[in-house]
Design an enzyme around this catalytic site. Structure first.
Site, PDB file in Angstrom:
ATOM      1  N   GLY A  46      13.703  43.768  45.917  1.00  0.00           N
ATOM      2  CA  GLY A  46      12.728  42.973  46.712  1.00  0.00           C
ATOM      3  C   GLY A  46      13.295  41.552  46.866  1.00  0.00           C
ATOM      4  O   GLY A  46      12.401  40.733  47.643  1.00  0.00           O
ATOM      5  N   ASP A  48      16.542  39.663  48.637  1.00  0.00           N
ATOM      6  CA  ASP A  48      17.726  39.750  49.573  1.00  0.00           C
ATOM      7  C   ASP A  48      19.053  39.286  49.058  1.00  0.00           C
ATOM      8  O   ASP A  48      19.901  40.119  49.156  1.00  0.00           O
ATOM      9  CB  ASP A  48      17.448  39.310  51.005  1.00  0.00           C
ATOM     10  CG  ASP A  48      16.201  39.714  51.825  1.00  0.00           C
ATOM     11  OD1 ASP A  48      16.115  41.187  51.695  1.00  0.00           O
ATOM     12  OD2 ASP A  48      15.228  39.316  52.143  1.00  0.00           O
ATOM     13  N   HIS A  73      34.830  34.519  52.098  1.00  0.00           N
ATOM     14  CA  HIS A  73      33.985  35.743  51.498  1.00  0.00           C
ATOM     15  C   HIS A  73      32.621  35.327  51.204  1.00  0.00           C
ATOM     16  O   HIS A  73      32.224  33.945  50.677  1.00  0.00           O
ATOM     17  CB  HIS A  73      34.636  36.357  50.352  1.00  0.00           C
ATOM     18  CG  HIS A  73      35.871  37.223  50.707  1.00  0.00           C
ATOM     19  ND1 HIS A  73      36.941  37.470  49.984  1.00  0.00           N
ATOM     20  CD2 HIS A  73      35.931  38.195  51.756  1.00  0.00           C
ATOM     21  CE1 HIS A  73      37.739  38.365  50.586  1.00  0.00           C
ATOM     22  NE2 HIS A  73      37.139  38.767  51.663  1.00  0.00           N
ATOM     23  N   HIS A  76      31.742  33.264  48.020  1.00  0.00           N
ATOM     24  CA  HIS A  76      32.299  31.808  48.021  1.00  0.00           C
ATOM     25  C   HIS A  76      31.581  30.791  49.149  1.00  0.00           C
ATOM     26  O   HIS A  76      31.796  29.619  48.961  1.00  0.00           O
ATOM     27  CB  HIS A  76      33.844  31.693  48.318  1.00  0.00           C
ATOM     28  CG  HIS A  76      34.335  32.437  47.239  1.00  0.00           C
ATOM     29  ND1 HIS A  76      35.298  31.674  46.174  1.00  0.00           N
ATOM     30  CD2 HIS A  76      34.579  33.518  46.868  1.00  0.00           C
ATOM     31  CE1 HIS A  76      35.763  32.478  45.251  1.00  0.00           C
ATOM     32  NE2 HIS A  76      35.327  33.658  45.575  1.00  0.00           N
ATOM     33  N   ASP A 161      40.284  32.723  45.334  1.00  0.00           N
ATOM     34  CA  ASP A 161      40.816  34.205  45.289  1.00  0.00           C
ATOM     35  C   ASP A 161      42.098  34.518  45.808  1.00  0.00           C
ATOM     36  O   ASP A 161      42.582  33.758  47.022  1.00  0.00           O
ATOM     37  CB  ASP A 161      39.885  35.166  45.930  1.00  0.00           C
ATOM     38  CG  ASP A 161      38.518  35.274  45.258  1.00  0.00           C
ATOM     39  OD1 ASP A 161      38.194  34.495  44.049  1.00  0.00           O
ATOM     40  OD2 ASP A 161      37.347  35.722  45.582  1.00  0.00           O
ATOM     41  N   ASP A 193      41.424  32.686  39.056  1.00  0.00           N
ATOM     42  CA  ASP A 193      40.776  34.087  39.470  1.00  0.00           C
ATOM     43  C   ASP A 193      40.891  35.110  38.302  1.00  0.00           C
ATOM     44  O   ASP A 193      42.040  35.570  38.179  1.00  0.00           O
ATOM     45  CB  ASP A 193      40.825  34.468  40.640  1.00  0.00           C
ATOM     46  CG  ASP A 193      40.279  35.843  41.300  1.00  0.00           C
ATOM     47  OD1 ASP A 193      39.128  36.128  40.754  1.00  0.00           O
ATOM     48  OD2 ASP A 193      40.824  36.496  42.012  1.00  0.00           O
ATOM     49  N   HIS A 363      43.043  51.933  50.546  1.00  0.00           N
ATOM     50  CA  HIS A 363      42.709  50.544  50.129  1.00  0.00           C
ATOM     51  C   HIS A 363      43.331  50.093  49.122  1.00  0.00           C
ATOM     52  O   HIS A 363      43.634  50.450  48.388  1.00  0.00           O
ATOM     53  CB  HIS A 363      41.083  50.536  49.870  1.00  0.00           C
ATOM     54  CG  HIS A 363      40.742  49.255  49.398  1.00  0.00           C
ATOM     55  ND1 HIS A 363      40.652  48.050  50.172  1.00  0.00           N
ATOM     56  CD2 HIS A 363      40.183  48.517  48.236  1.00  0.00           C
ATOM     57  CE1 HIS A 363      40.029  47.222  49.447  1.00  0.00           C
ATOM     58  NE2 HIS A 363      40.028  47.649  48.449  1.00  0.00           N
ATOM     59  N   GLY A 366      42.283  42.892  47.005  1.00  0.00           N
ATOM     60  CA  GLY A 366      42.391  41.557  47.598  1.00  0.00           C
ATOM     61  C   GLY A 366      42.733  40.697  46.403  1.00  0.00           C
ATOM     62  O   GLY A 366      43.514  39.474  46.614  1.00  0.00           O
ATOM     63  N   HIS A 367      42.875  40.989  45.112  1.00  0.00           N
ATOM     64  CA  HIS A 367      42.778  40.250  44.087  1.00  0.00           C
ATOM     65  C   HIS A 367      44.216  40.661  43.270  1.00  0.00           C
ATOM     66  O   HIS A 367      44.358  41.890  42.893  1.00  0.00           O
ATOM     67  CB  HIS A 367      41.620  40.325  42.995  1.00  0.00           C
ATOM     68  CG  HIS A 367      40.494  39.960  43.733  1.00  0.00           C
ATOM     69  ND1 HIS A 367      40.091  38.677  43.797  1.00  0.00           N
ATOM     70  CD2 HIS A 367      39.324  40.423  44.386  1.00  0.00           C
ATOM     71  CE1 HIS A 367      38.805  38.295  44.403  1.00  0.00           C
ATOM     72  NE2 HIS A 367      38.499  39.664  44.931  1.00  0.00           N
TER      73      HIS A 367
END
Lengths: 555, 555
Positions: A46, A48, A73, A76, A161, A193, A363, A366-367
């Site tokens: 409910g 967003d 991102h 952030h 990150d 991070d 895939h 990215g970390h």
């Protein structure tokens, strides 16, 4: 003020996943690093989006000097418009990061009123007592930076990150030299991070996806549909390049992938081969073997382009037997069922769906994994260490990774939650007093909807508007609604409530009736469609925005 | 009846995850293989367990000859009491599998009235036109079998659940020879498990966890707490053996782990070293370095022993700094958030929590990966293949794995959903008419509750009892309830409804008040506690069992 103290004030992202934001205060000067959002958990259906509670900054608005962004991102930058609408502070970031922020500000009609400063990696700026150097790092998004912040008490390194990609696709290497220079000079505090701390070893290079994609491009006989995180410019570049090599045109489906492609291309960060782009409306008319589609919605978000494609409800793309679909992304915890539902739908339509942890991979994260985190710890060799970006389980594991630095100058490690503070003065570092933090739930309105106030509407406001619970009973055998939907509401009064409720039930019925059989079987999607349609109706009729929590019962 | 047809009728577990059940019919004789349950998805909150709809069997009750069980996991035996309460058919299975079933039948007071036949691996039985050989396979549970079912039209192989473990801990090898014998003789139809089809390579042997556990036992300085799936007798054996070697006593927490240990030990399948067991009430009084605890609840189930331990609400075990916790299990999709919450709680209490995909692993799967599935396909070389146990995405991938067998006699592969049927006669195989299937939602009652009818209560019954939605608003800053809980109900009338609702609100308040701060912050757990307490109250007061769906709002 040489004897003032330095305060490190995490406003979000510590002890929780997402909505990263961190204030640094020295005396009367505050800078804030990042202002991210998180996607709501199911408990908050409910809502967003969710942003940090910026009460601390509002209470100290006269001291806030700048908002510094590490990269673009959503976790952030997603809360930037909401922060700026309260405190119109200058924003600093790389060109790509600011371009993404500017799109958001435009949507909120705030672009003209805000001050934005593009900074290049390697550049230094000075804000009050803070000297800030932007250090290029490798990450899944382009133009990401770490920050070296020189304060009167010493240097604070904020890693943003990052991963340590030895072979980035744009050949812009992680700036290890600058990090080493600061480490050699002595660093007071490292903030690093923790996202992938429980992954052993090294994260694969972004280039590691190439062999598997080569095989996929070689083998695909019909349309090739790739979904990735829209902001992954490196990934988009690789897919565009391979499509070019293998003779496929590329269509882009989904608003976010179009936005990012346009921005990155304008800034010279994405090279779109000549003539390769295909208009979405032409996807189905070209021979399938000449078409690739990049589509957003890897997480099975109910209204995303890929979700709609999976239930054959997208106007430009219909999956046919023999098509190949690649989910070039990770599964964010909590989204498994929605994603698997989407994969099932596409498999039933005859597509081969490639996902998950095959080797070679489709895939890479990215970390940085554990070994990369250790590399940064060893380069920086801080006096104090404070892991950031993660739940407690990750922060505590990251703290344990730094234990060996005790022998080379590490004095203490601090595991903080958002709202805790760290104080450093000439005597050393300790936990300080807490500041107010929390989650602010935002009902942003959908874009195809005319909404007067696009700005902050927190849950307290929403609860003042009451709540509405539509309850729909579905017959498990037929898939049809049994009887009329029930609507339960509290603290919410329409002028003619009987007529209003009757019409609201009709709205729910209609949403159901115009949905395909596959959509009806997908409760996550049905709940979201019901919520959106009912919200539009209620806002139009009453100008109120109650919380809407659909419940589906199977009979 | 040599010209009758053979019908393969999946009643559950195809195109869905769990509740595996499959009927085979030849002429007027039906046998059913397995009768499993699934745990309800979040959409079905308010339901305890879900079983297949056995309408087809009820409509053909005079033809049903036997229920054959492949192994004792809940997704294969969990619905047995519910099926037998409708049709009291003889049950066949290995001693361990039947012992688990018997516990359930006892709880339902059905033990005396049912017929159970222990079968040894290697044994053959004859039921009507079906000759059934039980073939030993390796799996995460002991005493698992595949079935070779000889019918007048040919041999059907049903693999049950399996991995091909080359070095099982009990040294009972997978009976590849018998499978090969049938393959050589010619197999009409292979039904094979698709659970891990998207995992490349081979699944590690159960013994693969030993090196990592050795390291953990060596390193743990305080209490060592291990959670694994309770039915994993191999895993329990290894942990008991290592505890013995490393000089720790072992306490067992949780009903299911105690049940399994007792049964397996009685049957000689688990060797409990002399004097190793520790009473739960003595856990905290022994020196921590001499204690290991095996505790059930790997999936973060809200009321499980481990969940309660994590929020310091277990009467026998309190986590202290320096304790080591090992989650020796996989994360079942959908449970990530509950599991990570539990890990965060335990990390905050100072425990080191070991979980996930480290190498060497603390968990290996019981299901064969792609290469093992190919091995079975190649050994059996069937004329027809039908992948079972999985969602469509898994079944279709398994079907693709068999493509190469087209060159060695495979005529066709069928991807069916539960309710579809396959018909085979002397002309060949084809899809047949559908049969009614579905999910039956069961409100089994908790064991500390006096419930008159422990048998089937499906969702249709429950919806006749209406539903109750308690709505609790929690202040995000204080963690307290704002105002009184709301209670919304429909189709449910108590005699004095005002007094009833007032008291029901008090029940919800009380549940909140007696919960710890950590429990209150854990919404999944709070919802479950509210549901259980409210159910108990409503059943006592009204003898009704409405569906209870707690909603928590954060203000």
């Amino acid at each position: 003020m040489p004897d003032a103290k330095l305060q490190v004030i995490p406003l979000g992202g510590l002890g929780e996943f997402g909505m990263n934001s961190m204030a640094l205060r020295y005396g009367d000067d505050i800078i804030v690093i990042d202002a991210g959002m998180m996607f709501p958990e199911e408990e908050l259906l409910g809502v967003d989006i969710v942003t940090p509670d910026f009460t601390y900054l509002e209470q100290n608005r006269q001291h806030l000097r700048a908002l510094i962004l590490t990269h673009g991102h959503e976790d952030h930058i997603g809360a930037v418009p909401f922060l700026l609408s309260e405190i119109n502070v200058p924003v600093y970031g790389t060109a790509f990061t600011l371009a993404l922020v500017e799109r958001r500000l435009e949507e909120h009609e705030m672009l003209a009123d805000t001050k934005r400063h593009v900074v290049e990696p390697g550049e230094k700026i000075e804000i009050g007592p803070f000297k800030i150097e932007f250090i290029h790092v490798t990450h899944s998004i382009v133009s990401a930076v770490a920050l070296a912040i020189t304060t009167p008490l010493g240097v604070v390194i904020h890693m943003g990150d990052f991963k340590v990609d030895p072979t980035p696709t744009d050949n812009l290497l992680f700036d290890l030299h600058t990090l080493a220079k600061y480490g050699k000079g002595g660093v007071l505090l490292l903030l690093s991070d923790s996202t992938n701390v429980d992954v052993p070893g090294y994260t694969g290079s972004e280039r590691a996806i190439r062999p598997r994609f080569d095989e996929i491009f070689n083998r695909a006989e019909k349309r090739l549909i790739v979904s990735c995180f829209s902001s992954s410019v490196h990934r988009l570049q690789q897919i565009l390049d391979m499509a070019d090599e293998y003779g496929r045109k590329v269509a882009l489906l989904g608003r976010s992938v179009n936005t990012v492609t346009e921005i990155a291309s304008d800034l010279g960060l994405l090279n779109i081969p000549d003539g390769i782009l295909l208009r979405p409306q032409d996807i189905m008319s070209l021979p399938p073997e000449e078409v690739a589609v990049i589509v957003s919605g890897t997480q099975g978000e109910p209204m995303s382009a890929l979700s709609r494609v999976s239930v054959d409800n997208h106007k430009h793309l219909s999956i046919k037997p023999g098509d190949t679909v690649v989910l070039s992304s990770r599964i964010i915890p909590g989204n498994e069922k929605a994603i698997y539902r989407m994969i099932n739908h596409m498999s039933r339509r005859g597509a081969e769906v490639i996902y998950g942890s095959m080797n070679p991979p489709v895939h890479v994260s990215g970390h940085g994994s554990a070994e990369e985190l250790k590399l940064v710890l060893n380069l920086v060799r801080p006096r104090y260490f404070m892991p950031i970006h993660g739940e407690y389980r990750q922060l505590s594991r990251h703290a344990a990774l730094a234990a060996h630095l005790r022998h080379v100058g590490l004095e203490d490690t601090f595991i903080l939650d958002s709202g805790d503070t760290l104080e450093i003065d000439s005597q050393g570092a300790r936990k300080g007093a807490s500041v107010p933090v929390g989650r602010v739930c935002i009902d942003s309105g959908t874009l195809d909807e005319v909404v007067e106030d696009m700005v902050i509407r927190d849950r307290r406001h929403m609860s003042e508007d009451g709540f509405v619970i539509p309850i729909i009973a579905i017959d498990k055998h037929t898939g049809h609604i049994e009887g009329m939907p029930e609507i339960v509401s509290r603290g919410f009064v329409a002028e003619d409530s009987a007529a209003f409720l009757a019409e609201a039930r009709q709205v729910v019925m209609r949403t159901f009736e115009i949905s395909t059989t596959e959509e009806r079987a997908d409760w996550g999607m049905m709940k979201e469609k019901i919520r959106v349609d009912l919200k539009r109706y209620i806002t139009k009729e009453t100008s109120r925005r109650p919380l809407i929590i659909p419940v589906i019962l199977e009979l």
